[in-house]
Design a protein around this motif. Structure first.
Motif, short mmCIF file in Angstrom:
data_model
loop_
_atom_site.label_atom_id
_atom_site.label_comp_id
_atom_site.label_asym_id
_atom_site.label_seq_id
_atom_site.Cartn_x
_atom_site.Cartn_y
_atom_site.Cartn_z
N PHE A 29 18.10 27.20 39.15
CA PHE A 29 18.83 25.52 39.40
C PHE A 29 19.19 25.05 40.44
N SER A 30 20.49 25.70 40.59
CA SER A 30 21.18 25.14 42.34
C SER A 30 20.26 24.90 42.73
N ARG A 31 19.00 24.95 43.55
CA ARG A 31 18.31 25.11 44.99
C ARG A 31 17.75 23.83 43.97
N VAL A 32 17.88 23.29 42.87
CA VAL A 32 16.20 22.30 43.71
C VAL A 32 16.75 20.80 42.85
N THR A 33 15.75 20.15 42.13
CA THR A 33 16.38 18.85 42.43
C THR A 33 15.61 18.25 40.85
N MET A 34 16.69 17.68 39.90
CA MET A 34 15.99 17.36 38.50
C MET A 34 16.05 15.90 38.59
N THR A 50 17.62 10.73 39.47
CA THR A 50 17.28 11.57 40.30
C THR A 50 18.46 12.83 40.44
N ILE A 51 18.59 13.53 40.77
CA ILE A 51 19.64 14.78 41.70
C ILE A 51 19.25 16.00 42.47
N THR A 52 19.56 15.69 43.57
CA THR A 52 19.01 16.86 44.74
C THR A 52 20.13 18.13 43.89
N SER A 53 19.53 19.55 45.01
CA SER A 53 20.54 20.10 44.53
C SER A 53 21.94 20.07 45.83
N ASP A 54 21.78 19.20 46.55
CA ASP A 54 23.14 19.19 47.27
C ASP A 54 23.80 17.72 46.28
N GLY A 55 23.48 17.11 45.14
CA GLY A 55 24.19 17.17 44.78
C GLY A 55 23.30 15.08 44.98
N SER A 56 23.05 14.71 46.12
CA SER A 56 22.76 12.84 46.12
C SER A 56 22.04 12.86 44.59
N ARG A 66 25.83 1.37 34.97
CA ARG A 66 26.17 1.66 34.27
C ARG A 66 25.59 3.22 33.56
N PHE A 67 24.64 3.61 34.43
CA PHE A 67 24.07 5.72 33.39
C PHE A 67 24.75 6.08 35.18
N THR A 68 25.44 7.43 35.09
CA THR A 68 25.85 8.37 36.14
C THR A 68 24.23 10.33 35.56
N ILE A 69 24.03 10.28 36.64
CA ILE A 69 23.80 12.09 37.16
C ILE A 69 24.44 12.44 37.63
N SER A 70 24.34 14.17 36.50
CA SER A 70 25.51 14.49 37.24
C SER A 70 24.83 16.01 36.91
N ARG A 71 25.41 17.01 37.34
CA ARG A 71 24.78 18.21 37.28
C ARG A 71 26.05 19.42 37.29
N ASP A 72 25.90 20.61 36.73
CA ASP A 72 27.05 21.71 36.53
C ASP A 72 26.39 22.91 36.98
N ASN A 73 25.76 23.76 38.24
CA ASN A 73 25.04 24.56 38.58
C ASN A 73 25.72 25.83 37.62
N ALA A 74 27.03 25.95 37.41
CA ALA A 74 27.02 26.89 36.86
C ALA A 74 26.39 27.05 35.74
N LYS A 75 26.56 26.02 34.90
CA LYS A 75 26.01 26.13 33.49
C LYS A 75 23.93 25.81 33.20
N ASN A 76 23.61 25.25 34.64
CA ASN A 76 21.86 25.05 34.50
C ASN A 76 22.17 24.20 33.34
N THR A 77 22.83 23.00 33.72
CA THR A 77 23.01 22.18 33.02
C THR A 77 22.85 20.66 33.96
N VAL A 78 22.16 19.92 33.65
CA VAL A 78 22.14 17.75 34.35
C VAL A 78 22.15 16.92 32.74
N TYR A 79 22.86 16.18 33.31
CA TYR A 79 23.05 15.05 31.65
C TYR A 79 23.06 13.69 32.42
N LEU A 80 23.30 13.18 31.68
CA LEU A 80 22.91 11.77 32.20
C LEU A 80 23.82 10.79 31.03
N GLU A 81 24.82 10.92 31.73
CA GLU A 81 25.86 9.64 31.64
C GLU A 81 25.81 8.21 31.22
#
Length: 116
Positions: A29-34, A50-56, A66-81
């Protein structure tokens, strides 16, 4: 086989907010784009964020304020606020990953309905 499981959808009033989550497994997960996509009734599926492995991040112009994408690599989870939702945001929202071998994986989706 990569597994993607979305959650957090539901019925919300116009102007409301939701945070979607996508738990990924069987993936580095931490190495991939989601990605997040959505598909409204009668319309084609469209990319949302889209969010890349480096958080871009890259967010669709029509929702980027209005929308924000983020990720938590410790939880293998990507979010869409999603904030200030409107009926036009009603859709099934899908988490997705496109691997280096040309395979795109999809979750089953989570329904977001914006209605008063």
């Amino acid at each position: 086989q990569v597994q993607l499981v979305e959650s957090g959808g539901g019925l919300v009033q116009p102007g409301g907010s939701l945070r979607l989550s996508c738990a990924a497994s069987r993936i580095a997960f931490s190495r991939v784009t989601m990605d997040w996509f959505r598909q409204a009734p009668g319309k084609q599926r469209e990319a949302v964020a889209t969010i890349t492995s480096d958080g871009s991040t890259n967010v669709r112009d029509s929702v980027k304020d209005r929308f924000t994408i983020s990720r938590d690599n410790a939880k293998n989870t990507v979010y869409l606020e999603m904030n200030n939702l409107s009926p036009e945001d009603t859709a099934v929202y899908y988490c997705s990953h496109y691997n280096n071998y040309g395979t795109r994986y999809w979750g089953r989706g989570t329904q977001v309905t914006v209605s008063s």
